[in-house]
Enzyme design. Structure first.
Site, PDB file in Angstrom:
ATOM      1  N   LYS A   7     -37.416  11.258   0.599  1.00 39.92           N
ATOM      2  CA  LYS A   7     -36.467  12.501   0.834  1.00 39.92           C
ATOM      3  C   LYS A   7     -36.340  13.496   1.611  1.00 39.92           C
ATOM      4  CE  LYS A   7     -36.936  11.400  -4.560  1.00 39.92           C
ATOM      5  NZ  LYS A   7     -36.808  12.390  -5.522  1.00 39.92           N
TER       6      LYS A   7
ATOM      7  N   PHE B 170     -34.390  20.744 -14.717  1.00 36.15           N
ATOM      8  CA  PHE B 170     -34.643  20.547 -12.896  1.00 36.15           C
ATOM      9  C   PHE B 170     -33.521  20.365 -11.776  1.00 36.15           C
ATOM     10  CE2 PHE B 170     -35.948  16.844 -14.832  1.00 36.15           C
ATOM     11  CZ  PHE B 170     -35.344  15.656 -13.911  1.00 36.15           C
TER      12      PHE B 170
ATOM     13  N   ARG C 179     -40.901   0.427  -6.923  1.00 39.70           N
ATOM     14  CA  ARG C 179     -41.519   1.641  -7.818  1.00 39.70           C
ATOM     15  C   ARG C 179     -43.299   1.900  -8.199  1.00 39.70           C
ATOM     16  NH1 ARG C 179     -37.890   5.078  -9.894  1.00 39.70           N
ATOM     17  NH2 ARG C 179     -39.110   5.774 -11.764  1.00 39.70           N
TER      18      ARG C 179
ATOM     19  N   THR D 184     -43.355   9.236 -11.323  1.00 37.34           N
ATOM     20  CA  THR D 184     -42.496  11.081 -10.405  1.00 37.34           C
ATOM     21  C   THR D 184     -43.218  11.807 -10.328  1.00 37.34           C
ATOM     22  OG1 THR D 184     -41.449  10.103 -12.168  1.00 37.34           O
ATOM     23  CG2 THR D 184     -40.604  12.430 -11.021  1.00 37.34           C
TER      24      THR D 184
ATOM     25  N   ARG E  33     -46.535   8.430  -3.519  1.00 39.78           N
ATOM     26  CA  ARG E  33     -46.700   9.723  -3.833  1.00 39.78           C
ATOM     27  C   ARG E  33     -48.433  10.513  -4.610  1.00 39.78           C
ATOM     28  NH1 ARG E  33     -41.490   9.280  -8.145  1.00 39.78           N
ATOM     29  NH2 ARG E  33     -39.826   9.315  -7.450  1.00 39.78           N
TER      30      ARG E  33
ATOM     31  N   ASN F 147     -41.301  14.615  -4.179  1.00 37.98           N
ATOM     32  CA  ASN F 147     -42.405  13.142  -4.601  1.00 37.98           C
ATOM     33  C   ASN F 147     -42.494  12.758  -3.353  1.00 37.98           C
ATOM     34  OD1 ASN F 147     -40.111  12.740  -5.198  1.00 37.98           O
ATOM     35  ND2 ASN F 147     -41.086  12.648  -7.106  1.00 37.98           N
TER      36      ASN F 147
ATOM     37  N   HIS G  29     -37.424   8.207  -3.411  1.00 40.44           N
ATOM     38  CA  HIS G  29     -36.537   7.225  -4.119  1.00 40.44           C
ATOM     39  C   HIS G  29     -36.811   6.303  -4.310  1.00 40.44           C
ATOM     40  CE1 HIS G  29     -33.586   7.430  -7.126  1.00 40.44           C
ATOM     41  NE2 HIS G  29     -32.517   6.349  -6.263  1.00 40.44           N
TER      42      HIS G  29
HETATM   43  P1  GDP Z   1     -38.139   9.295 -10.116  1.00 43.40           P
HETATM   44  O1  GDP Z   1     -36.814   8.014 -10.701  1.00 43.40           O
HETATM   45  O2  GDP Z   1     -39.549   9.017 -10.494  1.00 43.40           O
HETATM   46  O3  GDP Z   1     -37.603   9.317  -9.135  1.00 43.40           O
HETATM   47  O4  GDP Z   1     -38.057  10.712 -11.396  1.00 43.40           O
HETATM   48  P2  GDP Z   1     -36.821  11.090 -12.520  1.00 43.40           P
HETATM   49  O5  GDP Z   1     -35.787   9.962 -12.305  1.00 43.40           O
HETATM   50  O6  GDP Z   1     -37.345  11.040 -13.725  1.00 43.40           O
HETATM   51  O7  GDP Z   1     -36.418  12.415 -11.320  1.00 43.40           O
HETATM   52  C1  GDP Z   1     -35.859  12.353 -10.343  1.00 43.40           C
HETATM   53  C2  GDP Z   1     -36.478  13.155  -9.332  1.00 43.40           C
HETATM   54  O8  GDP Z   1     -36.248  15.149 -10.080  1.00 43.40           O
HETATM   55  C3  GDP Z   1     -37.887  13.204  -8.924  1.00 43.40           C
HETATM   56  O9  GDP Z   1     -38.123  12.082  -8.759  1.00 43.40           O
HETATM   57  C4  GDP Z   1     -38.008  14.614  -9.277  1.00 43.40           C
HETATM   58  O10 GDP Z   1     -37.597  14.816  -7.819  1.00 43.40           O
HETATM   59  C5  GDP Z   1     -37.607  15.365  -9.769  1.00 43.40           C
HETATM   60  N1  GDP Z   1     -38.153  15.841 -10.623  1.00 43.40           N
HETATM   61  C6  GDP Z   1     -38.144  15.181 -11.878  1.00 43.40           C
HETATM   62  N2  GDP Z   1     -38.591  15.661 -12.762  1.00 43.40           N
HETATM   63  C7  GDP Z   1     -39.060  16.843 -12.163  1.00 43.40           C
HETATM   64  C8  GDP Z   1     -39.082  18.478 -12.829  1.00 43.40           C
HETATM   65  O11 GDP Z   1     -40.005  18.273 -13.859  1.00 43.40           O
HETATM   66  N3  GDP Z   1     -39.406  19.529 -12.210  1.00 43.40           N
HETATM   67  C9  GDP Z   1     -38.371  18.778 -11.010  1.00 43.40           C
HETATM   68  N4  GDP Z   1     -38.462  20.397 -10.026  1.00 43.40           N
HETATM   69  N5  GDP Z   1     -37.857  18.088 -10.265  1.00 43.40           N
HETATM   70  C10 GDP Z   1     -38.442  16.888 -11.274  1.00 43.40           C
END
Ligand code: GDP
Length: 140
Positions: free
Chosen positions: A10, A58, A86, A92, A103, A113, A116
């Site tokens: 990212k 978000f 993963r 996350t 991460r 983080n 992806h």
């Molecule tokens: P991932 O699959 O582990 O990347 O997680 P998700 O698909 O749930 O979320 C996508 C991306 O959105 C995450 O990697 C973070 O960059 C962002 N994100 C997820 N949860 C939050 C949150 O609660 N707050 C904020 N600001 N960003 C979030």
């Protein structure tokens, strides 16, 4: 099972000079990079990529972040690579990520983080096709 997944370093990972560190982790885990390029997503492209999160609190913020600078997108190939990658990434929220994960080691924020990785075969197909055309990906 042999699989492919989409990985993104990212904008925070690119701007903080972590490309080599992330790729080093992939190589050490014997995950193959089948395709790779640097891109800069527009806000619209970031919104399309994270469409599953549309409506979440978000969504605006993460799509601003993903379009804030260049990212490195990669197609990864390996045995059970969706789950394996993963695992390497960690949770996350970096505060909940296991010791030794990308991460946990490098993320600074739940949003920033660093990486992806697709979370299912169906999403991997969608995400790979979102960034790469057939000519850019070697045949299976
Ligand atoms: P991932 O699959 O582990 O990347 O997680 P998700 O698909 O749930 O979320 C996508 C991306 O959105 C995450 O990697 C973070 O960059 C962002 N994100 C997820 N949860 C939050 C949150 O609660 N707050 C904020 N600001 N960003 C979030």
């Amino acid at each position: 099972m042999r699989q492919r997944t989409l990985s993104i370093i990212k904008p925070d990972g690119v701007s903080r000079n972590l490309i080599g560190k992330v790729i080093g982790r992939l190589e050490a885990a014997d995950i193959k990079i089948m395709a790779m390029k640097m891109i800069k997503m527009t806000k619209e492209q970031a919104k399309g990529f994270y469409k599953v999160h549309e409506g979440k609190p978000f969504y605006e913020s993460v799509t601003d972040f993903m379009s804030s600078g260049p990212s490195v997108v990669m197609v990864l190939d390996g045995d059970d690579v969706i789950k394996e990658y993963r695992k390497l990434m960690g949770a996350t929220n970096y505060k909940e990520a296991e010791e030794g994960t990308i991460r946990r080691e490098f993320a600074t924020d739940i949003e920033k983080n660093v990486v992806h990785g697709s979370d299912s075969e169906e999403n991997a197909r969608f995400e790979i096709n979102y960034f790469f055309n057939a000519l850019e990906i070697p045949a299976q």
